[in-house]
Design a protein around this motif. Structure first.
Motif, PDB file in Angstrom:
ATOM      1  N   LEU A   6      -8.678  26.073  33.630  1.00 15.77           N
ATOM      2  CA  LEU A   6      -9.555  26.822  32.516  1.00 15.77           C
ATOM      3  C   LEU A   6      -9.569  28.458  33.349  1.00 15.77           C
ATOM      4  O   LEU A   6      -9.328  28.989  34.555  1.00 15.77           O
ATOM      5  N   SER A   7     -10.449  29.147  32.039  1.00 20.37           N
ATOM      6  CA  SER A   7      -9.726  30.243  32.580  1.00 20.37           C
ATOM      7  C   SER A   7     -11.784  30.750  32.800  1.00 20.37           C
ATOM      8  O   SER A   7     -11.721  31.976  33.731  1.00 20.37           O
ATOM      9  N   ARG A   8     -12.948  29.604  32.577  1.00 22.26           N
ATOM     10  CA  ARG A   8     -13.832  29.963  32.767  1.00 22.26           C
ATOM     11  C   ARG A   8     -14.760  28.530  33.018  1.00 22.26           C
ATOM     12  O   ARG A   8     -14.500  27.780  32.058  1.00 22.26           O
ATOM     13  N   SER A   9     -14.860  28.408  34.189  1.00 25.61           N
ATOM     14  CA  SER A   9     -15.930  27.920  34.575  1.00 25.61           C
ATOM     15  C   SER A   9     -17.331  27.593  34.370  1.00 25.61           C
ATOM     16  O   SER A   9     -17.438  28.243  32.955  1.00 25.61           O
ATOM     17  N   PRO A  10     -17.819  26.422  33.537  1.00 23.69           N
ATOM     18  CA  PRO A  10     -19.205  26.018  33.285  1.00 23.69           C
ATOM     19  C   PRO A  10     -19.964  26.886  33.907  1.00 23.69           C
ATOM     20  O   PRO A  10     -19.977  27.139  35.310  1.00 23.69           O
ATOM     21  N   VAL A  11     -21.003  27.497  33.185  1.00 24.73           N
ATOM     22  CA  VAL A  11     -21.527  28.172  33.496  1.00 24.73           C
ATOM     23  C   VAL A  11     -23.314  27.041  33.624  1.00 24.73           C
ATOM     24  O   VAL A  11     -23.252  27.232  31.990  1.00 24.73           O
ATOM     25  N   ALA A  12     -24.394  27.433  34.339  1.00 31.30           N
ATOM     26  CA  ALA A  12     -25.530  26.730  34.973  1.00 31.30           C
ATOM     27  C   ALA A  12     -26.104  27.559  33.748  1.00 31.30           C
ATOM     28  O   ALA A  12     -26.644  29.038  33.612  1.00 31.30           O
ATOM     29  N   PRO A  13     -27.477  27.055  32.690  1.00 26.86           N
ATOM     30  CA  PRO A  13     -28.244  27.353  32.461  1.00 26.86           C
ATOM     31  C   PRO A  13     -29.300  27.945  33.186  1.00 26.86           C
ATOM     32  O   PRO A  13     -29.458  27.480  34.481  1.00 26.86           O
ATOM     33  N   ASP A  14     -30.144  29.271  32.862  1.00 32.74           N
ATOM     34  CA  ASP A  14     -30.843  29.985  33.786  1.00 32.74           C
ATOM     35  C   ASP A  14     -32.298  29.079  33.436  1.00 32.74           C
ATOM     36  O   ASP A  14     -32.556  28.212  32.625  1.00 32.74           O
ATOM     37  N   GLY A  15     -33.111  29.484  34.920  1.00 32.87           N
ATOM     38  CA  GLY A  15     -34.047  29.142  34.842  1.00 32.87           C
ATOM     39  C   GLY A  15     -33.738  27.217  35.553  1.00 32.87           C
ATOM     40  O   GLY A  15     -35.121  26.962  35.989  1.00 32.87           O
ATOM     41  N   MET A  16     -32.461  27.341  36.340  1.00 35.67           N
ATOM     42  CA  MET A  16     -32.292  26.068  37.115  1.00 35.67           C
ATOM     43  C   MET A  16     -33.389  26.170  38.551  1.00 35.67           C
ATOM     44  O   MET A  16     -34.052  25.062  38.612  1.00 35.67           O
ATOM     45  N   ASP A  17     -33.747  27.143  39.276  1.00 34.32           N
ATOM     46  CA  ASP A  17     -34.660  26.986  40.448  1.00 34.32           C
ATOM     47  C   ASP A  17     -36.365  26.898  40.103  1.00 34.32           C
ATOM     48  O   ASP A  17     -36.362  26.196  40.692  1.00 34.32           O
ATOM     49  N   ARG A  18     -36.700  27.051  38.408  1.00 33.82           N
ATOM     50  CA  ARG A  18     -38.132  26.960  37.999  1.00 33.82           C
ATOM     51  C   ARG A  18     -37.442  25.557  37.226  1.00 33.82           C
ATOM     52  O   ARG A  18     -39.043  24.324  38.938  1.00 33.82           O
ATOM     53  N   LEU A  19     -36.932  24.632  37.185  1.00 36.69           N
ATOM     54  CA  LEU A  19     -37.039  23.461  37.221  1.00 36.69           C
ATOM     55  C   LEU A  19     -36.520  22.807  38.439  1.00 36.69           C
ATOM     56  O   LEU A  19     -37.655  21.650  38.963  1.00 36.69           O
ATOM     57  N   LEU A  20     -35.830  22.747  39.376  1.00 41.29           N
ATOM     58  CA  LEU A  20     -36.290  22.692  40.218  1.00 41.29           C
ATOM     59  C   LEU A  20     -37.227  22.996  41.405  1.00 41.29           C
ATOM     60  O   LEU A  20     -37.753  21.137  41.736  1.00 41.29           O
ATOM     61  N   TRP A  76     -24.818  24.340  29.225  1.00 38.43           N
ATOM     62  CA  TRP A  76     -24.398  25.055  30.058  1.00 38.43           C
ATOM     63  C   TRP A  76     -23.796  25.768  29.070  1.00 38.43           C
ATOM     64  O   TRP A  76     -23.773  25.506  28.439  1.00 38.43           O
ATOM     65  N   GLN A  77     -23.235  26.917  29.580  1.00 44.14           N
ATOM     66  CA  GLN A  77     -22.552  27.731  28.844  1.00 44.14           C
ATOM     67  C   GLN A  77     -20.933  26.712  29.389  1.00 44.14           C
ATOM     68  O   GLN A  77     -20.548  26.288  30.786  1.00 44.14           O
ATOM     69  N   PRO A  78     -20.400  26.030  27.831  1.00 46.40           N
ATOM     70  CA  PRO A  78     -19.572  25.457  28.177  1.00 46.40           C
ATOM     71  C   PRO A  78     -18.019  25.813  29.421  1.00 46.40           C
ATOM     72  O   PRO A  78     -17.892  27.064  29.008  1.00 46.40           O
ATOM     73  N   PRO A  79     -17.251  24.622  29.352  1.00 51.54           N
ATOM     74  CA  PRO A  79     -15.703  25.343  30.451  1.00 51.54           C
ATOM     75  C   PRO A  79     -15.270  26.184  28.809  1.00 51.54           C
ATOM     76  O   PRO A  79     -15.026  25.579  27.929  1.00 51.54           O
ATOM     77  N   ILE A  80     -13.917  26.784  29.300  1.00 50.52           N
ATOM     78  CA  ILE A  80     -13.154  27.709  28.610  1.00 50.52           C
ATOM     79  C   ILE A  80     -11.567  27.330  29.012  1.00 50.52           C
ATOM     80  O   ILE A  80     -11.507  27.943  30.318  1.00 50.52           O
ATOM     81  N   ASP A  81     -10.801  26.116  28.508  1.00 47.35           N
ATOM     82  CA  ASP A  81      -9.871  26.889  28.409  1.00 47.35           C
ATOM     83  C   ASP A  81      -8.689  27.704  28.990  1.00 47.35           C
ATOM     84  O   ASP A  81      -9.113  29.328  28.309  1.00 47.35           O
ATOM     85  N   LYS A  82      -7.863  28.152  29.208  1.00 49.32           N
ATOM     86  CA  LYS A  82      -6.712  29.598  29.091  1.00 49.32           C
ATOM     87  C   LYS A  82      -6.366  30.034  27.186  1.00 49.32           C
ATOM     88  O   LYS A  82      -6.494  31.323  27.424  1.00 49.32           O
ATOM     89  N   ARG A  83      -6.846  28.510  26.510  1.00 45.67           N
ATOM     90  CA  ARG A  83      -6.679  29.944  25.357  1.00 45.67           C
ATOM     91  C   ARG A  83      -7.962  30.276  24.137  1.00 45.67           C
ATOM     92  O   ARG A  83      -7.728  30.216  23.816  1.00 45.67           O
ATOM     93  N   GLY A  84      -9.005  29.894  24.956  1.00 44.18           N
ATOM     94  CA  GLY A  84     -10.206  30.390  24.849  1.00 44.18           C
ATOM     95  C   GLY A  84     -11.577  29.384  24.069  1.00 44.18           C
ATOM     96  O   GLY A  84     -12.022  29.578  23.293  1.00 44.18           O
TER      97      GLY A  84
END
Length: 101
Positions: A6-20, A76-84
């Motif tokens: 991956l060129s970018r790992s998945p990114v957790a959504p905002d607000g996870m602490d509030r959901l926890l 989530w913001q999805p993971p991105i491979d090396k080709r984008g």
């Protein structure tokens, strides 16, 4: 796709602490017990959460169930491979439930 591809790992959504905080297992909260759950989580190319498997959980308070519920609530913001291009991958994710929420 393996995370190393991956060129970018998945990114957790905002607000996870509030959901926890909102989904802290009630019995654990009543007893003042903090805990966590570590899961293997499939993040799909569109950012949805696919299959999940519990790797570790604190006690028998429902931390893993709460974590699974929370992870499915938002994209989530999805993971991105090396080709984008967005791709699916499997990650390890830990939900930490802290006393004092």
């Amino acid at each position: 796709v393996d995370e190393s591809m991956l060129s970018r790992s998945p990114v957790a959504p905002d607000g996870m602490d509030r959901l926890l905080e909102q989904h802290f297992p009630s019995r654990a909260r009543a007893q003042g017990v903090a805990g966590s759950a570590r899961l293997r989580v499939q993040i799909l190319a569109d950012g949805r959460v696919g299959d999940m498997k519990v790797q570790r959980e604190t006690g028998d308070y429902g931390f893993a169930s709460a974590c699974m519920k929370i992870l499915r609530m938002r994209r989530w913001q999805p993971p991105i491979d090396k080709r984008g291009a967005p791709v699916g991958t499997v990650i390890t994710y830990t939900c930490e439930f802290e006393v004092g929420y």
